[in-house]
Design a protein around this motif. Structure first.
Motif, PDB file in Angstrom:
ATOM      1  N   GLY A   2       0.859  -1.119   0.206  1.00  0.00           N
ATOM      2  CA  GLY A   2       0.039  -0.010  -0.166  1.00  0.00           C
ATOM      3  C   GLY A   2       0.761   1.254   0.103  1.00  0.00           C
ATOM      4  N   LYS A   3       2.120   1.210  -0.111  1.00  0.00           N
ATOM      5  CA  LYS A   3       2.959   2.354  -0.110  1.00  0.00           C
ATOM      6  C   LYS A   3       3.973   2.300  -1.030  1.00  0.00           C
ATOM      7  CE  LYS A   3       5.833   5.139   3.335  1.00  0.00           C
ATOM      8  NZ  LYS A   3       6.471   5.123   4.337  1.00  0.00           N
ATOM      9  N   TYR A   4       4.531   3.561  -1.941  1.00  0.00           N
ATOM     10  CA  TYR A   4       5.603   3.419  -2.683  1.00  0.00           C
ATOM     11  C   TYR A   4       6.782   3.507  -1.801  1.00  0.00           C
ATOM     12  CZ  TYR A   4       3.382   3.942  -7.085  1.00  0.00           C
ATOM     13  OH  TYR A   4       2.568   3.606  -8.349  1.00  0.00           O
ATOM     14  N   GLU A   5       7.745   2.478  -2.094  1.00  0.00           N
ATOM     15  CA  GLU A   5       9.092   2.280  -1.260  1.00  0.00           C
ATOM     16  C   GLU A   5       9.981   2.222  -2.347  1.00  0.00           C
ATOM     17  OE1 GLU A   5       9.433   2.125   1.415  1.00  0.00           O
ATOM     18  OE2 GLU A   5       7.436   1.643   2.497  1.00  0.00           O
ATOM     19  N   PRO A   6      11.208   2.751  -1.946  1.00  0.00           N
ATOM     20  CA  PRO A   6      12.590   2.813  -2.754  1.00  0.00           C
ATOM     21  C   PRO A   6      12.926   1.527  -3.135  1.00  0.00           C
ATOM     22  CG  PRO A   6      13.070   3.711  -0.904  1.00  0.00           C
ATOM     23  CD  PRO A   6      11.512   3.485  -0.902  1.00  0.00           C
ATOM     24  N   VAL A   7      13.506   1.054  -4.555  1.00  0.00           N
ATOM     25  CA  VAL A   7      14.286  -0.110  -4.751  1.00  0.00           C
ATOM     26  C   VAL A   7      15.735   0.519  -5.305  1.00  0.00           C
ATOM     27  CG1 VAL A   7      14.443  -2.195  -6.061  1.00  0.00           C
ATOM     28  CG2 VAL A   7      12.162  -1.162  -5.401  1.00  0.00           C
ATOM     29  N   THR A   8      16.832  -0.177  -4.662  1.00  0.00           N
ATOM     30  CA  THR A   8      18.011   0.389  -5.148  1.00  0.00           C
ATOM     31  C   THR A   8      18.414  -0.262  -6.462  1.00  0.00           C
ATOM     32  OG1 THR A   8      19.198  -1.352  -4.134  1.00  0.00           O
ATOM     33  CG2 THR A   8      18.735   0.719  -2.795  1.00  0.00           C
ATOM     34  N   TRP A   9      19.347   0.427  -7.103  1.00  0.00           N
ATOM     35  CA  TRP A   9      19.965  -0.054  -8.215  1.00  0.00           C
ATOM     36  C   TRP A   9      20.577  -1.516  -8.063  1.00  0.00           C
ATOM     37  CZ3 TRP A   9      18.779   1.893 -12.846  1.00  0.00           C
ATOM     38  CH2 TRP A   9      18.400   3.291 -12.986  1.00  0.00           C
ATOM     39  N   SER A  10      21.263  -1.495  -6.955  1.00  0.00           N
ATOM     40  CA  SER A  10      22.132  -2.760  -6.738  1.00  0.00           C
ATOM     41  C   SER A  10      21.082  -3.991  -6.522  1.00  0.00           C
ATOM     42  CB  SER A  10      23.276  -2.666  -5.487  1.00  0.00           C
ATOM     43  OG  SER A  10      22.434  -2.077  -4.308  1.00  0.00           O
ATOM     44  N   LYS A  11      19.949  -3.568  -5.739  1.00  0.00           N
ATOM     45  CA  LYS A  11      18.855  -4.573  -5.713  1.00  0.00           C
ATOM     46  C   LYS A  11      18.231  -5.171  -7.058  1.00  0.00           C
ATOM     47  CE  LYS A  11      15.554  -7.119  -3.896  1.00  0.00           C
ATOM     48  NZ  LYS A  11      16.012  -8.657  -3.492  1.00  0.00           N
ATOM     49  N   HIS A  49      17.458   8.482 -13.711  1.00  0.00           N
ATOM     50  CA  HIS A  49      16.384   9.388 -12.902  1.00  0.00           C
ATOM     51  C   HIS A  49      15.339   8.186 -12.357  1.00  0.00           C
ATOM     52  CE1 HIS A  49      14.211   8.296 -16.703  1.00  0.00           C
ATOM     53  NE2 HIS A  49      13.223   8.110 -15.943  1.00  0.00           N
ATOM     54  N   VAL A  50      14.518   8.615 -11.389  1.00  0.00           N
ATOM     55  CA  VAL A  50      13.639   7.776 -10.618  1.00  0.00           C
ATOM     56  C   VAL A  50      12.632   7.461 -11.437  1.00  0.00           C
ATOM     57  CG1 VAL A  50      12.056   7.734  -8.634  1.00  0.00           C
ATOM     58  CG2 VAL A  50      14.409   9.009  -8.479  1.00  0.00           C
ATOM     59  N   LEU A  51      12.289   6.182 -11.377  1.00  0.00           N
ATOM     60  CA  LEU A  51      11.177   5.830 -12.070  1.00  0.00           C
ATOM     61  C   LEU A  51      10.172   4.974 -11.339  1.00  0.00           C
ATOM     62  CD1 LEU A  51      10.039   5.192 -15.242  1.00  0.00           C
ATOM     63  CD2 LEU A  51      11.004   2.713 -14.884  1.00  0.00           C
ATOM     64  N   ALA A  52       9.015   5.419 -11.330  1.00  0.00           N
ATOM     65  CA  ALA A  52       7.852   4.705 -10.526  1.00  0.00           C
ATOM     66  C   ALA A  52       6.698   4.139 -11.193  1.00  0.00           C
ATOM     67  CB  ALA A  52       7.078   5.943  -9.549  1.00  0.00           C
ATOM     68  N   PHE A  53       6.367   2.766 -10.898  1.00  0.00           N
ATOM     69  CA  PHE A  53       5.565   1.895 -11.795  1.00  0.00           C
ATOM     70  C   PHE A  53       4.195   2.259 -11.155  1.00  0.00           C
ATOM     71  CE2 PHE A  53       9.709  -0.058 -12.077  1.00  0.00           C
ATOM     72  CZ  PHE A  53       9.690  -0.638 -13.485  1.00  0.00           C
ATOM     73  N   ALA A  54       3.304   2.561 -12.099  1.00  0.00           N
ATOM     74  CA  ALA A  54       1.976   2.653 -11.832  1.00  0.00           C
ATOM     75  C   ALA A  54       1.491   1.221 -11.398  1.00  0.00           C
ATOM     76  CB  ALA A  54       0.938   3.214 -12.926  1.00  0.00           C
ATOM     77  N   GLU A  55       0.349   1.285 -10.667  1.00  0.00           N
ATOM     78  CA  GLU A  55      -0.208  -0.240 -10.263  1.00  0.00           C
ATOM     79  C   GLU A  55      -0.843  -0.765 -11.372  1.00  0.00           C
ATOM     80  OE1 GLU A  55      -1.832  -0.260  -6.027  1.00  0.00           O
ATOM     81  OE2 GLU A  55      -1.747   1.489  -6.598  1.00  0.00           O
ATOM     82  N   SER A  56      -1.639  -0.014 -12.223  1.00  0.00           N
ATOM     83  CA  SER A  56      -2.402  -0.586 -13.216  1.00  0.00           C
ATOM     84  C   SER A  56      -2.811   0.838 -14.026  1.00  0.00           C
ATOM     85  CB  SER A  56      -3.442  -1.175 -12.992  1.00  0.00           C
ATOM     86  OG  SER A  56      -4.553  -0.655 -12.474  1.00  0.00           O
ATOM     87  N   ASN A 105      -2.047   7.043  -8.364  1.00  0.00           N
ATOM     88  CA  ASN A 105      -0.668   6.839  -8.482  1.00  0.00           C
ATOM     89  C   ASN A 105       0.176   8.298  -8.645  1.00  0.00           C
ATOM     90  OD1 ASN A 105      -0.749   3.601  -9.863  1.00  0.00           O
ATOM     91  ND2 ASN A 105      -0.997   4.310  -7.911  1.00  0.00           N
ATOM     92  N   LEU A 106      -0.650   9.238  -9.654  1.00  0.00           N
ATOM     93  CA  LEU A 106      -0.001  10.566  -9.805  1.00  0.00           C
ATOM     94  C   LEU A 106      -0.071  11.279  -8.530  1.00  0.00           C
ATOM     95  CD1 LEU A 106      -1.884  11.379 -13.143  1.00  0.00           C
ATOM     96  CD2 LEU A 106       0.696  11.627 -12.721  1.00  0.00           C
ATOM     97  N   ALA A 107      -0.981  11.289  -7.675  1.00  0.00           N
ATOM     98  CA  ALA A 107      -1.079  11.924  -6.434  1.00  0.00           C
ATOM     99  C   ALA A 107      -0.093  11.522  -5.476  1.00  0.00           C
ATOM    100  CB  ALA A 107      -2.465  11.770  -5.783  1.00  0.00           C
ATOM    101  N   GLU A 108       0.242  10.110  -5.417  1.00  0.00           N
ATOM    102  CA  GLU A 108       1.216   9.488  -4.602  1.00  0.00           C
ATOM    103  C   GLU A 108       2.649   9.699  -5.118  1.00  0.00           C
ATOM    104  OE1 GLU A 108      -0.960   5.446  -3.209  1.00  0.00           O
ATOM    105  OE2 GLU A 108      -0.634   5.728  -5.345  1.00  0.00           O
TER     106      GLU A 108
END
Length: 576
Positions: free
Chosen positions: A5-14, A218-225, A232-235
């Motif tokens: 239920g929350k956007y969390e960061p994922v590292t490049w190394s992961k 840059h930072v990429l965020a994936f929309a849920e659907s 997701n825009l608001a988040e």
């Protein structure tokens, strides 16, 4: 990416750690450099990680649209020579199991999530697949990377196409490396951007966005659907978003619905603002300006109406959107002007799967609405004698996979890609303007050449309309099939105290009367020989599932003409 239920960061190394696991297991399975691996699933981080793992093993990623039916999935997997298929869930795996006898080349199907399908080990879970590569060393994987050159195939993307079987477009690492560099040079994507991604990864537009993310960092965020874009825009509150025109059309319709639903002076001012926005844009194209009185009116309306509209859209987009990119199909100029006057930047670009997506694009600092911008650095554009747009440069494909005849039809001996689009180049700005599809031109019985997209877009811009397909080749007038937007139809029905299902409402006299008015309004902007003389409102909207739309929501004319040919024929029983 969104977790619990929350956007969390994922590292490049992961990301690399997970991609390497995919790569090692492919090596363990016996994948050889250059072998094809299919991926069928919705856009998500796992899709990208899988893609990177395939490349790490020296393989070639061949995406498949998750909306494809079983026979379409079978065709792409078999034609590409897929050795391994990654499938999102049981629903996608079932399509492969159904066609298993026709997929002899597939050694394993890896199911990402859900209860594992099948009664043997042809289908394995992602966890079982990862376990296969535990004994493969980092050195073995790095050796695979060393086999790659700029000329190695990166991906084969099958064009959804509006007619016939899709063709596999072969794109190399060099093609995509060029795209990343060129897009960065024209300031479309920056290192400090936050991008929201929801386009299907089976489409070249999304592929370029993925690679430009890897290239710029840059930072990429994936929309849920596709259904959660608004939330997701608001988040995420992105600074950059790319979409096909249909997404912007829905934003536009929502704003127009709200503005025209207002009462009294508010509605009057909103409608006037829309009219002057369109008129100002049309005059601007001709190098002209509004008269003194209308210029003053427009200036006041920008403050009274568009400033509020822009603030509302800005909030909807998350409050810090730098630019939005439209591609994949023509964007209505009226929508472009409207957003611009509201202070929202949409830059339009142009390209094909065969040219690695972007070939031309408007720069955010020099946006010429109504065009798709000048050529990217390193790309050449010219107009053939018959008006067709030709492209040449580092982004152009090497060939169609296993289709020499089609390759020769699209690529001439000088290396020019024949796009099939008709257009012109602005002599001052060098921006390209698309006017129509070469093969979509209607030639009436009277010998008039008509561009159907212009007529269709005029009708589609009406808030009640979802789709419009015109017909008239070798006929003596233009006719059309129209489908209605479910949400707009519901609003109209409520306002006019009508009841019934979608199908029942499409047949209601009040609805027919309103559509007649909208068609007449669209016809007023057309030459007499271009106007729609007869039309039918269909009881259902077009969809991907029923076969009338491609995965990027383009109408399949051949399918429409075949499926509804009897309706078109009926229009011409009595000649006008």
């Amino acid at each position: 990416t969104k977790t619990a239920g929350k956007y969390e960061p994922v590292t490049w190394s992961k990301i690399w750690e997970d991609a390497a696991k995919i790569g090692k297991s492919l090596v363990a399975l016996g994948l050889e450099p250059g072998d094809r691996v299919n991926v069928i699933g919705q856009t998500c981080l796992r899709w990208v990680v899988t893609d990177m793992g395939i490349l790490a093993a020296g393989g070639v990623t061949v995406p498949v649209y998750p909306s494809n039916l079983a026979d379409e999935v079978q065709f792409v997997v078999d034609h590409s020579g897929g050795r391994v298929v990654f499938a999102e869930n049981g629903e996608q795996v079932d399509k492969l199991i159904e066609k298993r006898d026709e997929l002899a080349g597939v050694i394993k199907v890896v199911q990402w999530a859900g209860s594992k399908r099948g009664s043997d080990d042809w289908v394995i879970s992602l966890e079982e697949f990862i376990a296969l590569g535990r004994d493969v060393t980092k050195h073995q994987l790095s050796e695979r990377g060393a086999t790659l050159t700029p000329e190695s195939i990166l991906t084969i993307i099958y064009t959804s196409g509006t007619t016939g079987r899709p063709k596999g477009v072969v794109l190399t690492h060099a093609n995509m490396l060029y795209e990343v560099k060129a897009i960065s040079q024209v300031d479309v994507v920056r290192q400090d951007d936050i991008q929201l991604l929801f386009l299907p990864m089976a489409h070249v537009f999304a592929k370029v966005l993925e690679v430009s993310w890897l290239g710029t960092g840059h930072v990429l965020a994936f929309a849920e659907s596709m259904n959660t874009i608004r939330e997701n825009l608001a988040e995420v509150r992105p600074t950059l978003m790319a979409a096909v025109p249909r997404v912007f059309e829905k934003f536009y319709s929502a704003v127009v619905d709200k503005g025209t639903a207002a009462e009294g002076l508010k509605r009057t001012l909103f409608v006037k603002a829309m009219e002057l926005s369109a008129k100002n844009g049309e005059l601007e194209e001709k190098g002209q300006t509004l008269g003194l009185i209308e210029s003053v009116e427009f200036g006041l309306l920008k403050k009274a109406v568009f400033a509020k509209v822009g603030a509302g859209i800005g909030d909807l987009l998350g409050g810090r959107m730098r630019a939005m990119v439209s591609g994949g199909a023509p964007l209505s100029k009226k929508i472009g002007w409207f957003f611009r006057d509201a202070g929202i930047l949409i830059v339009e670009g142009y390209g094909m799967t065969e040219s690695s997506a972007a070939s031309t694009v408007n720069m955010p600092s020099a946006n010429q609405i109504g065009t798709v911008g000048p050529a990217l650095p390193g790309t050449q554009v010219k107009i053939a004698e018959d008006g067709e747009i030709l492209l040449k440069g580092p982004g152009v494909m090497s060939e169609y996979w296993r289709n020499e005849e089609a390759t020769k039809e699209s690529l001439d001996e000088q290396g020019w890609l024949h796009t099939g689009d008709i257009g012109e180049i602005d002599p001052r700005t060098k921006a390209v303007r698309i006017t129509d599809r070469k093969k979509d031109l209607i030639i009436t019985a009277g010998g008039k050449n008509i561009a159907p997209q212009r007529i269709e877009n005029l009708v589609k811009n009406q808030k009640l309309v979802s789709q419009c397909v015109v017909h008239g080749d070798r006929r003596n007038f233009i006719s059309a099939l129209i489908t209605l937007d479910p949400a707009a139809l519901e609003t109209f029905a409520s306002a006019h105290k009508l009841s019934g299902s979608y199908e029942e409402l499409t047949k209601h006299a009040e609805v027919r009367k309103e559509v007649e008015r909208l068609v007449a309004e669209s016809n007023s902007e057309l030459a007499s020989y271009e106007t729609i003389k007869k039309f039918e409102i269909l009881p259902v909207d077009f969809s991907i599932e029923t076969g009338e739309l491609t995965a990027k929501l383009s109408v399949k004319r051949k399918v429409i003409n075949s499926k509804y040919g009897h309706i078109f024929d009926g229009f011409y029983g009595d000649k006008l």
